[in-house]
Design an enzyme around this catalytic site. Structure first.
Site: not given
Length: 220
Positions: A51-55
């Protein structure tokens, strides 16, 4: 000449993002030889996408034994990757995270535990409301040992019926890892009040922390 300029720009970008000089050198080595682990040092590298790489970056940076997590793009068919192209789904790269870890403190198998325990690996090409191949759940293995470890871990989770639905995580051979743009690095930490971070990234991180307190760094 183009390759030299690319490496210099990469180094400058990572330096500004807070990654230390040692990591920059290692990053350049991996950029040129993406399946090479660091030899004769206390650090190894693993690459995951969920998923989102920030997470994903925030989750792994909370784990004891992980010294750095770098957001980037892996697994695509194009020679280069950037946020605009990847988010549009035209390169087949996944938003991914390159993890620098000390195998004397944390094993690759424990990283797999973190990986599966911090996401829903049963939603194909999707994590929450983020949909598309760029958000797929993937283990990018660097060698046959990592591949076998991942296969065995999936078999274990399946036999224990940890998830209600079939695991759709894919295993892909690691090719080139492209570090994401500077503004994506440490995004959750630097932008705690951004709406996506507040509503998606932080809750995901907190769920992980509650589930795996024994894996966290002392300052978490």
């Amino acid at each position: 000449m183009t390759n030299i300029i690319s490496i210099l720009l990469l180094s400058f970008s990572l330096l500004n993002s807070g990654v230390n000089k040692k990591t920059i050198i290692e990053q350049n080595e991996l950029h040129n030889n993406p399946i090479k682990h660091i030899a004769n040092q206390e650090q190894s590298i693993a690459v995951f996408a969920s998923g989102c790489f920030w997470c994903v970056e925030a989750v792994f940076e909370s784990v004891n034994g992980v010294s750095e997590a770098v957001s980037g793009y892996t697994g695509g068919k194009k020679r280069n990757a950037n946020y605009e192209a990847v988010s549009a789904g035209i390169t087949d790269h996944a938003e991914s995270v390159q993890i620098f870890y000390n195998p004397n403190i944390i094993s690759y198998e424990t990283l797999l535990e973190v990986f599966f325990g911090s996401q829903d690996p049963t939603t194909l090409n999707q994590q929450g409301n983020d949909k598309g191949r760029q958000y797929r759940s993937t283990i990018f293995y660097a060698n046959e040992i990592e591949k076998k470890s991942a296969e065995n871990y999936i078999i274990k989770l399946t036999s224990e019926k940890v998830f209600d639905s079939k695991i759709t995580t894919t295993l892909e051979k690691l090719t080139t890892f492209y570090p994401a743009e500077d503004y994506h690095q440490n995004y959750e930490k630097l932008h705690p009040n951004q709406s996506y971070v507040k509503n998606v990234s932080v809750p995901r991180l907190n769920r992980f922390k509650k589930k795996f307190p024994h894996l966290l760094k002392s300052n978490q």
